[in-house]
Scaffold this motif. Sequence first.
Motif, PDB file in Angstrom:
ATOM      1  N   LEU A 223       0.550  -0.841  -0.173  1.00 46.52           N
ATOM      2  CA  LEU A 223      -0.005   0.335   0.325  1.00 46.52           C
ATOM      3  C   LEU A 223       0.480   1.364   0.011  1.00 46.52           C
ATOM      4  O   LEU A 223       2.365   1.593   0.511  1.00 46.52           O
ATOM      5  CB  LEU A 223      -0.627  -0.211   1.418  1.00 46.52           C
ATOM      6  CG  LEU A 223      -1.962  -1.161   1.562  1.00 46.52           C
ATOM      7  CD1 LEU A 223      -2.666  -1.256   3.007  1.00 46.52           C
ATOM      8  CD2 LEU A 223      -2.446  -1.580   0.312  1.00 46.52           C
ATOM      9  N   TRP A 224      -0.092   2.272   0.201  1.00 41.01           N
ATOM     10  CA  TRP A 224       0.522   3.979  -0.654  1.00 41.01           C
ATOM     11  C   TRP A 224      -0.062   4.920   0.252  1.00 41.01           C
ATOM     12  O   TRP A 224      -1.152   4.607   0.058  1.00 41.01           O
ATOM     13  CB  TRP A 224       0.609   4.034  -1.591  1.00 41.01           C
ATOM     14  CG  TRP A 224       1.589   3.329  -2.555  1.00 41.01           C
ATOM     15  CD1 TRP A 224       1.437   1.743  -3.345  1.00 41.01           C
ATOM     16  CD2 TRP A 224       2.655   3.297  -2.282  1.00 41.01           C
ATOM     17  NE1 TRP A 224       2.624   1.718  -3.307  1.00 41.01           N
ATOM     18  CE2 TRP A 224       3.413   1.993  -4.104  1.00 41.01           C
ATOM     19  CE3 TRP A 224       4.125   4.059  -3.231  1.00 41.01           C
ATOM     20  CZ2 TRP A 224       4.436   2.155  -4.328  1.00 41.01           C
ATOM     21  CZ3 TRP A 224       5.213   3.826  -3.844  1.00 41.01           C
ATOM     22  CH2 TRP A 224       5.448   3.259  -4.360  1.00 41.01           C
ATOM     23  N   ASP A 225       1.029   5.463   1.423  1.00 42.10           N
ATOM     24  CA  ASP A 225      -0.103   6.434   2.324  1.00 42.10           C
ATOM     25  C   ASP A 225       1.008   7.489   2.054  1.00 42.10           C
ATOM     26  O   ASP A 225       2.313   7.938   2.046  1.00 42.10           O
ATOM     27  CB  ASP A 225       0.406   6.134   3.608  1.00 42.10           C
ATOM     28  CG  ASP A 225      -0.733   6.495   4.577  1.00 42.10           C
ATOM     29  OD1 ASP A 225      -0.970   7.843   4.215  1.00 42.10           O
ATOM     30  OD2 ASP A 225      -1.002   5.883   5.298  1.00 42.10           O
ATOM     31  N   ALA A 226      -0.058   8.718   1.889  1.00 39.82           N
ATOM     32  CA  ALA A 226       0.905  10.459   1.677  1.00 39.82           C
ATOM     33  C   ALA A 226       1.467  10.969   2.420  1.00 39.82           C
ATOM     34  O   ALA A 226       2.469  11.366   3.138  1.00 39.82           O
ATOM     35  CB  ALA A 226      -0.395  11.239   1.418  1.00 39.82           C
ATOM     36  N   LYS A 227       0.704   9.916   3.455  1.00 48.05           N
ATOM     37  CA  LYS A 227       1.612  10.616   4.990  1.00 48.05           C
ATOM     38  C   LYS A 227       2.848  10.515   5.908  1.00 48.05           C
ATOM     39  O   LYS A 227       4.119  11.283   6.589  1.00 48.05           O
ATOM     40  CB  LYS A 227       0.933   9.665   6.496  1.00 48.05           C
ATOM     41  CG  LYS A 227      -0.711   9.980   6.327  1.00 48.05           C
ATOM     42  CD  LYS A 227      -1.679   9.824   7.639  1.00 48.05           C
ATOM     43  CE  LYS A 227      -2.863  10.363   7.604  1.00 48.05           C
ATOM     44  NZ  LYS A 227      -3.538   9.358   8.413  1.00 48.05           N
ATOM     45  N   LEU A 228       3.484   9.202   4.681  1.00 47.99           N
ATOM     46  CA  LEU A 228       5.524   8.729   4.897  1.00 47.99           C
ATOM     47  C   LEU A 228       5.743   8.880   3.887  1.00 47.99           C
ATOM     48  O   LEU A 228       6.805   8.326   3.421  1.00 47.99           O
ATOM     49  CB  LEU A 228       4.375   6.812   4.461  1.00 47.99           C
ATOM     50  CG  LEU A 228       4.713   6.336   6.011  1.00 47.99           C
ATOM     51  CD1 LEU A 228       4.177   4.875   5.876  1.00 47.99           C
ATOM     52  CD2 LEU A 228       5.187   7.041   7.217  1.00 47.99           C
ATOM     53  N   GLY A 229       5.111   9.698   2.991  1.00 48.95           N
ATOM     54  CA  GLY A 229       6.005  10.810   1.856  1.00 48.95           C
ATOM     55  C   GLY A 229       6.396  11.925   1.833  1.00 48.95           C
ATOM     56  O   GLY A 229       6.175  12.572   2.975  1.00 48.95           O
ATOM     57  N   GLY A 230       7.678  12.147   1.294  1.00 48.53           N
ATOM     58  CA  GLY A 230       8.206  13.632   1.253  1.00 48.53           C
ATOM     59  C   GLY A 230       8.614  14.268   3.034  1.00 48.53           C
ATOM     60  O   GLY A 230       8.605  15.150   3.048  1.00 48.53           O
ATOM     61  N   ILE A 231       9.158  12.875   3.834  1.00 46.71           N
ATOM     62  CA  ILE A 231       9.461  13.633   4.822  1.00 46.71           C
ATOM     63  C   ILE A 231      10.854  14.687   5.029  1.00 46.71           C
ATOM     64  O   ILE A 231      11.414  14.376   4.486  1.00 46.71           O
ATOM     65  CB  ILE A 231       9.819  12.345   5.903  1.00 46.71           C
ATOM     66  CG1 ILE A 231       8.545  11.358   5.852  1.00 46.71           C
ATOM     67  CG2 ILE A 231       9.615  12.979   6.616  1.00 46.71           C
ATOM     68  CD1 ILE A 231       6.839  12.556   5.890  1.00 46.71           C
ATOM     69  N   GLU A 232      10.469  16.124   5.329  1.00 39.80           N
ATOM     70  CA  GLU A 232      12.107  17.078   5.272  1.00 39.80           C
ATOM     71  C   GLU A 232      12.605  17.210   6.263  1.00 39.80           C
ATOM     72  O   GLU A 232      11.817  16.436   7.353  1.00 39.80           O
ATOM     73  CB  GLU A 232      11.426  18.207   4.617  1.00 39.80           C
ATOM     74  CG  GLU A 232      12.809  19.116   4.263  1.00 39.80           C
ATOM     75  CD  GLU A 232      12.000  20.490   3.557  1.00 39.80           C
ATOM     76  OE1 GLU A 232      13.550  20.972   3.631  1.00 39.80           O
ATOM     77  OE2 GLU A 232      11.091  21.121   3.695  1.00 39.80           O
TER      78      GLU A 232
END
Length: 259
Positions: A223-232
């Motif tokens: 699965l894919w979750d936006a909450k886990l993406g692009g963590i700066e």
Amino acid sequence: MLVPSNAVVSMLLVSMLVCLLLLLGPAAAEAAKVTVDLGDSQGVTLVGALRRWDQDGNLRRPVDPKAQIDAPYVDAKAVKVARNQWVFENLPPGKYDLLIMAQDRLRVEGWEYAPVLEFDPFLPPDATVEDDAREFITEDIKGSRHYENKVVPLYMGGDRKTVRVLVMLIRDKPTSYTPGAGTMRHEIWQYTWNYGGWQKEKRTRVLDRVLLQVSELRQWTWLWDAKLGGIEVKDSPVSIEYRLPKRSGTRELKGLYPY
């Protein structure tokens, strides 16, 4: 012969240090501690951080044609320090997608909409798109011919001029590969508004590719979750709270489910 004074030597050393820091840029910044609290999530075996893209939107590491679905590459692995609390002690500055593996064939990860065309900006994973654009693109993908027999738009984000799509592509029908094997990959596609309509760009961005037995593929949840993406990550501690999705009930996240 003239001998430089202490003041002149000090100024030269300072100038050299400043130049060195400018050349090193973000690499010279101090690494940060990143803590991931998974609460009541069960059976977690890996929490990884993947610095997938460079600043221009190119993959920092080529897609591995021999990648295994149960052994993904990550740039850093967190250490479990307490019950469901995982820590990256010294994560270098950058933008990361987090990837979580759990028992019973569960894989959840984040993503960003990387540029498909040169000089375009990144789009955040939580970007949205208008309903009419979503409907057209969904039908266009459904009605197009593909090598894969399952081509599914998972998420879309953009504006009135550009829409990017996270797409899952699966071929689980017989191929020229090993008997019984199937292929699966994820890509970012782009649709651009041209001459009064949406047109798909030929260029795509490939995120991953795996080859495995179809009987095994059908047992996985990926699965894919936006909450886990692009963590700066910069030079200050980062704390993230996240809960793995429930296996039963509403399928809120999009991706591969057992079938």
